[in-house]
Structures are given as structure tokens and as C-alpha cells.
Design an enzyme around this catalytic site. Structure first.
Site, short mmCIF file in Angstrom:
data_model
loop_
_atom_site.label_atom_id
_atom_site.label_comp_id
_atom_site.label_asym_id
_atom_site.label_seq_id
_atom_site.Cartn_x
_atom_site.Cartn_y
_atom_site.Cartn_z
N ILE A 194 -9.78 9.69 -3.23
CA ILE A 194 -9.93 8.75 -1.38
C ILE A 194 -9.44 9.73 -1.21
O ILE A 194 -8.68 10.26 -1.00
CB ILE A 194 -9.27 7.42 -1.47
CG1 ILE A 194 -9.78 6.20 -2.23
CG2 ILE A 194 -9.99 7.03 0.18
CD1 ILE A 194 -11.53 6.20 -2.59
N SER A 238 3.88 5.44 -12.01
CA SER A 238 4.03 4.28 -11.07
C SER A 238 3.10 3.53 -10.96
O SER A 238 3.65 2.46 -10.94
CB SER A 238 4.76 4.90 -9.91
OG SER A 238 3.69 5.69 -9.61
N LYS A 239 2.00 3.90 -11.54
CA LYS A 239 1.17 3.44 -10.75
C LYS A 239 0.69 1.99 -11.70
O LYS A 239 -0.01 1.10 -12.11
CB LYS A 239 -0.08 3.95 -10.26
CG LYS A 239 -0.07 4.29 -9.08
CD LYS A 239 -0.29 3.73 -7.73
CE LYS A 239 -0.34 4.08 -6.87
NZ LYS A 239 0.41 3.65 -5.35
N SER A 263 -3.53 2.96 -8.66
CA SER A 263 -4.84 4.00 -8.26
C SER A 263 -5.29 3.57 -9.46
O SER A 263 -4.80 3.48 -10.23
CB SER A 263 -4.11 5.18 -8.84
OG SER A 263 -4.50 5.82 -8.51
N TYR A 307 3.75 10.08 -11.27
CA TYR A 307 2.75 9.35 -10.02
C TYR A 307 2.43 7.68 -11.89
O TYR A 307 1.76 6.62 -10.83
CB TYR A 307 2.27 9.95 -9.27
CG TYR A 307 1.14 9.58 -9.04
CD1 TYR A 307 1.44 8.28 -7.73
CD2 TYR A 307 -0.62 9.31 -8.90
CE1 TYR A 307 -0.22 8.01 -6.30
CE2 TYR A 307 -1.72 8.36 -8.08
CZ TYR A 307 -1.08 7.86 -6.88
OH TYR A 307 -2.20 7.12 -6.59
N ASN A 317 1.10 -1.15 0.20
CA ASN A 317 0.12 -0.60 0.42
C ASN A 317 0.45 1.06 0.11
O ASN A 317 0.44 2.05 -0.81
CB ASN A 317 -0.84 0.20 0.85
CG ASN A 317 -1.38 1.33 1.38
OD1 ASN A 317 -2.69 1.44 0.56
ND2 ASN A 317 -0.75 1.92 2.07
#
Length: 265
Positions: free
Chosen positions: A190, A160-161, A144, A157, A93
Site C-alpha cells: 500500500i 511480527s505480522k 499484512s 516484520y 494499526n
């Protein structure tokens, strides 16, 4: 999800947000916990909350660590097995956000993002593979919705996801013959501290959440418990025939954006 009772789970990034709620929910299901996070004070608070949810103190191991550091990643794996002797569930996570566009990105931002969001899950999966094979365990990677769609100003980001989703699907092929399942959850927006930690001001954060009314089909951002419950499902025997999946928990954001381009941020 009673099958999680007495199982051992390692949750990274457990000191806040989705990781902290996953720890609390797992504790309520009787799952023994190895919790890793950078903020030791927050990690201790989460451990206390897990005890309030019914998990004995000696069934909770806290490992303060920075998963951007290779040796810390190894420490998390080693200490977990040393303390519990086995592992049933790995929840990758931990994640960081370093906002950048193609004009503003730096290699430093790229490296810091990939070290935590990609290299650490890959390293933990590799190191803990033998133990998960012994228990025919499960891996849940917290990705994500931005791993499967673009988002302005977030190139490192998003990349990376996407890479983390690739890790999920490729490691599925390697581990399925051994009875180990690997899945990703791909949340939309979220309510967690991650955005403020990335440098977003309080005012900008509130504007960002307000925008969710228009960019998410359900008209709101998600909550950490809505993600934690899906993680628990994927970790449990209730999902015994589910592997290699990228499960969006995004209130319809991806579909809404694809179907109505004018709703893009």
C-alpha cells in the site's frame, strides 16, 4: 456502515498512512475518535481533516505516544476511557518496519519490531477488553499479507505480522462468547510512508512500487482508502457475523505469488 455513527473508536498509528485514512473515513461516518501516533504535528493535521469531514472537534482526542513503550500504551488506553467513558472499536494499526535478513538481523531490531507490532496490540486488547465487552465492540488488527507469506530481507516484520494474526484468531476464541468480534486485515503493498521510514531511498521505493505491476494480480499497489473501507466494514454492524478472519487486501498478490513462483521478488 451507519452503525458507526456516535460510536467511539481508538485508532493507533493514526498520524499517517492507513491509520490516518481510517481516521478520516471514520470521521465521515460520524464515529468519535481517539487517535494515537508518534508524530504530534501530523496527528493534529489528521484531526483537522477529520473536522473537515464533519466530526466536531470535541469528539476527537489526540494522544501522542510511542507504542514501543509500555507506559505509553497504558496511557493511550487510560486517556481514551477517561475522555469518552466507553469504547466500541479498537483498531490496532500502529506498526514499524526494521528490514533484516537472517544474516543481518539483530535482537534490537527484533525487539523494536515486536514491541510495536505485537506487544502493543496485545496489551491494548487486554487493557480495553472490559470496555469492549460492555459495548459488544469490535477489534480490527492491521496485519499484512507478509504475515501469511515470506518476503526477502524482512524476517522480523513478517514474523511480527504472523504473530499478530495469531493474536487475532486466539483472542477471537476468548472474546466471542462476550459478543466482541476480532478480525485482521492483511494488506499487500500500500502506498504509505512506512517503507521510506524504514530507510528505503526514493529511487528504491519507486522501483518497489513498479515491481507491484508484476507481483500483484491487479497490476498495481493498493491505496490507503481501499484498506480503510474494509476496516470500517469490519468495525461496523454490517459484519456482525464475521470474526476470526484474516482478510487479504492485496490485489491478488498472495494468490499470484503462490500460483506463479517466478513472480516472487
Amino acid at each position: 456502515m451507519s452503525s458507526l455513527k456516535g460510536k467511539v473508536a481508538l485508532v493507533t498509528g493514526a498520524s499517517s498512512g492507513i491509520g490516518a485514512e481510517t481516521a478520516r473515513y471514520f470521521a465521515s461516518l460520524g464515529c468519535y475518535l481517539s487517535l494515537s501516533g508518534r508524530n504530534e504535528a501530523n496527528l493534529k493535521t489528521v484531526a483537522e481533516e477529520c473536522q473537515q469531514n464533519g466530526l466536531p472537534k470535541d469528539k476527537i482526542l489526540l494522544i501522542p505516544a510511542d507504542l514501543g513503550e509500555e507506559e505509553d500504551v497504558k496511557k493511550v488506553a487510560d486517556k481514551t476511557i477517561e475522555y469518552f467513558g466507553s469504547l466500541d472499536v479498537l483498531v490496532n494499526n500502529a506498526g514499524v518496519v526494521h528490514p533484516a535478513s537472517i544474516e543481518t538481523f539483530t535482537l534490537e531490531k527484533f525487539d523494536k519490531t515486536f514491541d510495536v507490532n505485537v506487544r502493543a496490540p496485545l496489551q491494548l486488547t487486554h487493557l480495553l477488553r472490559p470496555h469492549l465487552i460492555k459495548t459488544k465492540g469490535a477489534i480490527v488488527n492491521v496485519s499484512s499479507v507478509y504475515g501469511i507469506m515470506a518476503f526477502p530481507g524482512m524476517i522480523p516484520y513478517c514474523m511480527s505480522k504472523t504473530a499478530l494474526d495469531s493474536l487475532t484468531q486466539n483472542s477471537t476464541h476468548d472474546l466471542a462468547p462476550h459478543g466482541v468480534r476480532v478480525n485482521s486485515v492483511n494488506p499487500g503493498v500500500i502506498k504509505t510512508p512506512v517503507f521510506k521510514r524504514s530507510g528505503m531511498s526514493d529511487e528504491r521505493y519507486e522501483q518497489f512500487l513498479k515491481l507491484c505491476e508484476r507481483t500483484h494480480a491487479m497490476g498495481r499497489p493498493g491505496t490507503v482508502d481501499e484498506v480503510a473501507k474494509v476496516i470500517a466494514f469490519l468495525a461496523s454492524d454490517d459484519s456482525s457475523y464475521v470474526t476470526g478472519e484474516l482478510i487479504t487486501i492485496d490485489g491478488g498478490k498472495y494468490l499470484l505469488t503462490v500460483m506463479t513462483p517466478e513472480n516472487k521478488e
